[in-house]
Design a protein around this motif. Structure first.
Motif, PDB file in Angstrom:
ATOM      1  N   UNK A 201       0.828  -1.205   0.000  1.00 49.58           N
ATOM      2  CA  UNK A 201       0.000   0.000   0.000  1.00 49.58           C
ATOM      3  C   UNK A 201       0.863   1.256   0.000  1.00 49.58           C
ATOM      4  N   UNK A 202       1.957   1.198   0.757  1.00 46.19           N
ATOM      5  CA  UNK A 202       2.870   2.346   0.792  1.00 46.19           C
ATOM      6  C   UNK A 202       3.492   2.585  -0.584  1.00 46.19           C
ATOM      7  N   UNK A 203       3.856   1.491  -1.250  1.00 44.78           N
ATOM      8  CA  UNK A 203       4.435   1.619  -2.588  1.00 44.78           C
ATOM      9  C   UNK A 203       3.413   2.181  -3.575  1.00 44.78           C
ATOM     10  N   UNK A 204       2.155   1.720  -3.459  1.00 41.32           N
ATOM     11  CA  UNK A 204       1.098   2.253  -4.331  1.00 41.32           C
ATOM     12  C   UNK A 204       0.884   3.739  -4.068  1.00 41.32           C
ATOM     13  N   UNK A 205       0.933   4.125  -2.791  1.00 39.25           N
ATOM     14  CA  UNK A 205       0.764   5.542  -2.444  1.00 39.25           C
ATOM     15  C   UNK A 205       1.900   6.382  -3.019  1.00 39.25           C
ATOM     16  N   UNK A 206       3.132   5.850  -2.949  1.00 38.23           N
ATOM     17  CA  UNK A 206       4.285   6.576  -3.492  1.00 38.23           C
ATOM     18  C   UNK A 206       4.136   6.744  -4.995  1.00 38.23           C
ATOM     19  N   UNK A 207       3.583   5.713  -5.649  1.00 35.84           N
ATOM     20  CA  UNK A 207       3.446   5.777  -7.112  1.00 35.84           C
ATOM     21  C   UNK A 207       2.506   6.883  -7.558  1.00 35.84           C
ATOM     22  N   UNK A 208       1.529   7.219  -6.728  1.00 35.58           N
ATOM     23  CA  UNK A 208       0.581   8.271  -7.109  1.00 35.58           C
ATOM     24  C   UNK A 208       1.199   9.665  -7.056  1.00 35.58           C
ATOM     25  N   UNK A 209       2.351   9.790  -6.361  1.00 39.98           N
ATOM     26  CA  UNK A 209       3.002  11.091  -6.256  1.00 39.98           C
ATOM     27  C   UNK A 209       4.028  11.330  -7.356  1.00 39.98           C
ATOM     28  N   UNK A 210       4.228  10.319  -8.198  1.00 41.76           N
ATOM     29  CA  UNK A 210       5.228  10.467  -9.264  1.00 41.76           C
ATOM     30  C   UNK A 210       4.790  11.531 -10.259  1.00 41.76           C
ATOM     31  N   UNK A 211       5.714  12.415 -10.625  1.00 38.99           N
ATOM     32  CA  UNK A 211       5.394  13.455 -11.595  1.00 38.99           C
ATOM     33  C   UNK A 211       5.308  12.886 -13.008  1.00 38.99           C
ATOM     34  N   UNK A 212       6.126  11.865 -13.279  1.00 34.25           N
ATOM     35  CA  UNK A 212       6.104  11.204 -14.586  1.00 34.25           C
ATOM     36  C   UNK A 212       5.080  10.072 -14.530  1.00 34.25           C
ATOM     37  N   UNK A 213       3.911  10.277 -15.174  1.00 34.01           N
ATOM     38  CA  UNK A 213       2.839   9.283 -15.096  1.00 34.01           C
ATOM     39  C   UNK A 213       3.253   7.987 -15.781  1.00 34.01           C
ATOM     40  N   UNK A 214       4.006   8.089 -16.877  1.00 36.27           N
ATOM     41  CA  UNK A 214       4.471   6.885 -17.558  1.00 36.27           C
ATOM     42  C   UNK A 214       5.348   6.043 -16.654  1.00 36.27           C
ATOM     43  N   UNK A 215       6.273   6.691 -15.953  1.00 36.45           N
ATOM     44  CA  UNK A 215       7.136   5.974 -15.007  1.00 36.45           C
ATOM     45  C   UNK A 215       6.328   5.407 -13.856  1.00 36.45           C
ATOM     46  N   UNK A 216       5.263   6.117 -13.473  1.00 40.98           N
ATOM     47  CA  UNK A 216       4.394   5.641 -12.398  1.00 40.98           C
ATOM     48  C   UNK A 216       3.735   4.317 -12.763  1.00 40.98           C
ATOM     49  N   UNK A 217       3.321   4.178 -14.023  1.00 40.97           N
ATOM     50  CA  UNK A 217       2.705   2.920 -14.472  1.00 40.97           C
ATOM     51  C   UNK A 217       3.700   1.765 -14.394  1.00 40.97           C
ATOM     52  N   UNK A 218       4.945   2.002 -14.788  1.00 40.01           N
ATOM     53  CA  UNK A 218       5.983   0.958 -14.715  1.00 40.01           C
ATOM     54  C   UNK A 218       6.226   0.563 -13.266  1.00 40.01           C
ATOM     55  N   UNK A 219       6.260   1.562 -12.379  1.00 37.88           N
ATOM     56  CA  UNK A 219       6.491   1.310 -10.953  1.00 37.88           C
ATOM     57  C   UNK A 219       5.352   0.489 -10.340  1.00 37.88           C
ATOM     58  N   UNK A 220       4.114   0.838 -10.684  1.00 36.06           N
ATOM     59  CA  UNK A 220       2.954   0.118 -10.144  1.00 36.06           C
ATOM     60  C   UNK A 220       2.969  -1.335 -10.602  1.00 36.06           C
ATOM     61  N   UNK A 221       3.320  -1.560 -11.862  1.00 41.45           N
ATOM     62  CA  UNK A 221       3.325  -2.915 -12.413  1.00 41.45           C
ATOM     63  C   UNK A 221       4.316  -3.809 -11.672  1.00 41.45           C
ATOM     64  N   UNK A 222       5.401  -3.224 -11.160  1.00 44.71           N
ATOM     65  CA  UNK A 222       6.448  -4.002 -10.496  1.00 44.71           C
ATOM     66  C   UNK A 222       6.165  -4.273  -9.020  1.00 44.71           C
ATOM     67  N   UNK A 223       5.119  -3.655  -8.462  1.00 44.38           N
ATOM     68  CA  UNK A 223       4.814  -3.836  -7.028  1.00 44.38           C
ATOM     69  C   UNK A 223       4.274  -5.240  -6.777  1.00 44.38           C
ATOM     70  N   UNK A 224       4.790  -5.890  -5.737  1.00 44.59           N
ATOM     71  CA  UNK A 224       4.323  -7.229  -5.358  1.00 44.59           C
ATOM     72  C   UNK A 224       3.167  -7.102  -4.368  1.00 44.59           C
ATOM     73  N   UNK A 225       1.942  -7.132  -4.883  1.00 47.37           N
ATOM     74  CA  UNK A 225       0.742  -7.062  -4.021  1.00 47.37           C
ATOM     75  C   UNK A 225       0.342  -8.482  -3.674  1.00 47.37           C
ATOM     76  N   UNK A 226       0.810  -8.974  -2.521  1.00 48.51           N
ATOM     77  CA  UNK A 226       0.701 -10.403  -2.214  1.00 48.51           C
ATOM     78  C   UNK A 226      -0.687 -10.826  -1.737  1.00 48.51           C
ATOM     79  N   UNK A 227      -1.536  -9.900  -1.320  1.00 51.67           N
ATOM     80  CA  UNK A 227      -2.872 -10.307  -0.888  1.00 51.67           C
ATOM     81  C   UNK A 227      -3.908  -9.688  -1.823  1.00 51.67           C
ATOM     82  N   UNK A 228      -5.091 -10.326  -1.829  1.00 47.46           N
ATOM     83  CA  UNK A 228      -6.101 -10.045  -2.855  1.00 47.46           C
ATOM     84  C   UNK A 228      -6.504  -8.581  -2.896  1.00 47.46           C
TER      85      UNK A 228
END
Length: 411
Positions: A201-228
């Motif tokens: 959740x912290x990583x997802x929150x950090x991704x929303x603050x990224x100024x580069x939206x394209x880079x934000x999408x790459x960052x979100x895709x790499x997050x390991x969200x282990x629970x449903x």
């Protein structure tokens, strides 16, 4: 005027009655929220009046709304004060500043003076809150008290000393042991669970603050969200940002383009020239179709629209990629040429005029244009000043017979 306008329940039958109690008079005189001392109501009940002023839209005082607490009858006031964690061997009383009992579980004691020693009375008078002890019926009682300034009430909680001691010792032992165990176990479990849950959740929150939206999408895709839940949130956030990017791009395109010709509209023109705000040496060409109204009148607006589309295409083809072509409205077009001298701008305008003159438009139409050119050497200030100069040159071209290019400096 202290006259009752409405009551609930209506069975009180007080509408039209003039209230003469000191509490009612005080509420009207003070024009502010009032909690009264105990008083006899017009219906004969011992009550406390709670009132709040009412003002009209002009800020004029027009009366008050009041509610009464019955002191000698079953009421919510008594229910609330009777429910406490001090157990059955503890009592609560509320006493007014003049020493009369306002609340006690023993209804017969209400509206009578509270029996207490002179020492205890002086304590209550001298301080807002405190504690003490007194003897009654051969038993020693512990007392805690506090004053409520806005009501002139004193809250007294008292219990037999031996009962208090027993309660405290038993309570302290059980609570202490249980509290230590709970704190240790809960802290360890909470730390592990909270860390595991909060990390994605912290990583997802950090991704929303990224100024580069394209880079934000790459960052979100790499997050390991282990629970449903985190995985669903990750997918939803990824999809949302992607859709929003597409919608923003589409809306930007729609908002900045002329729907008929596909060139920039005024908003797109003003937006794109901001990129050249600090540049110097730029020119503007204002173009207007000669006798365009006759085309619409003779061949209809459909043919007129086709002519405008063709004109936009010709103007675009005669300009550089960095030039900003805009349809300002109707049959008027504007071209912004960054880093362009007046001589070059005039050549561009002449090329546009010449190509249009030699082009055969729909319905074998021949069309000519008039153009005005203006140049500014200083960094871009107010574009409307430059446009006005080019517009003046355009109208000079029309006055000189149309199908001409006039430079503003030549007027």
């Amino acid at each position: 005027d202290a006259v009752v306008l409405a009551t609930s329940p209506e069975s009180l039958d007080l509408v039209g009655t003039r209230l003469n109690s000191s509490a009612s008079k005080l509420a009207i005189e003070e024009k502010k929220p009032v909690i009264s001392s105990p008083l006899k109501s017009v219906t004969g009940n011992l009550i406390i009046l709670l009132s709040h002023p009412i003002y009209d839209k002009g800020g004029n005082y027009i009366g008050y709304v009041g509610g009464s607490i019955y002191l000698k009858k079953h009421n919510l006031f008594g229910d609330v004060l009777s429910r406490h964690f001090f157990k059955n061997n503890t009592e609560i009383s509320i006493v007014s500043d003049d020493g009369n009992v306002i609340f006690n579980n023993d209804k017969s004691a209400v509206d009578r003076p509270m029996v207490m020693s002179d020492d205890l009375k002086s304590k209550l008078t001298a301080s807002d809150r405190g504690e003490g002890a007194f003897f009654s019926s051969g038993h020693r009682y512990l007392l805690g008290y506090a004053s409520m300034k806005n009501t002139a009430w004193n809250v007294l909680v008292y219990s037999r000393a031996d009962s208090v001691t027993t309660i405290l010792i038993a309570y302290a032992k059980s609570v202490l042991v249980l509290l230590i165990i709970i704190i240790i176990v809960f802290s360890l479990i909470s730390y592990f669970i909270a860390s595991s849950i909060s990390l994605p959740l912290e990583k997802l929150a950090i991704s929303t603050n990224a100024k580069d939206i394209g880079a934000s999408l790459v960052y979100i895709k790499a997050i390991n969200a282990w629970y449903a839940e985190a995985d669903r949130l990750k997918k939803a956030l990824f999809t949302y940002i992607k859709v929003m990017m597409e919608r923003v791009d589409f809306l930007n395109e729609v908002a900045l383009k002329d729907p008929l010709t596909g060139v920039n509209n005024r908003l797109g023109f003003l937006s794109k020239i901001q990129n050249h705000k600090r540049d110097s040496g730029y020119s503007v060409i204002v173009i207007d179709v000669d006798f365009f109204k006759e085309i619409n009148d003779s061949f209809g607006h459909g043919v007129g629209d086709e002519v405008l589309v063709s004109l936009a295409h010709i103007i675009n083809s005669c300009c550089r990629s960095e030039d900003v072509v805009c349809r300002f409205g109707g049959e008027e077009f504007v071209v912004f040429l960054p880093n362009t001298s007046v001589v070059t701008a005039k050549c561009v305008a002449e090329r546009i005029r010449s190509v249009i003159e030699s082009t055969v438009f729909p319905n074998n139409l021949r069309v000519t244009i008039s153009a005005g050119v203006a140049t500014q050497d200083d960094p871009l200030g107010r574009i409307d000043f430059l446009l006005k100069n080019a517009d003046d040159a355009l109208y000079q071209a029309k006055r000189e017979g149309r199908n001409k290019v006039i430079v503003y400096s030549a007027i």
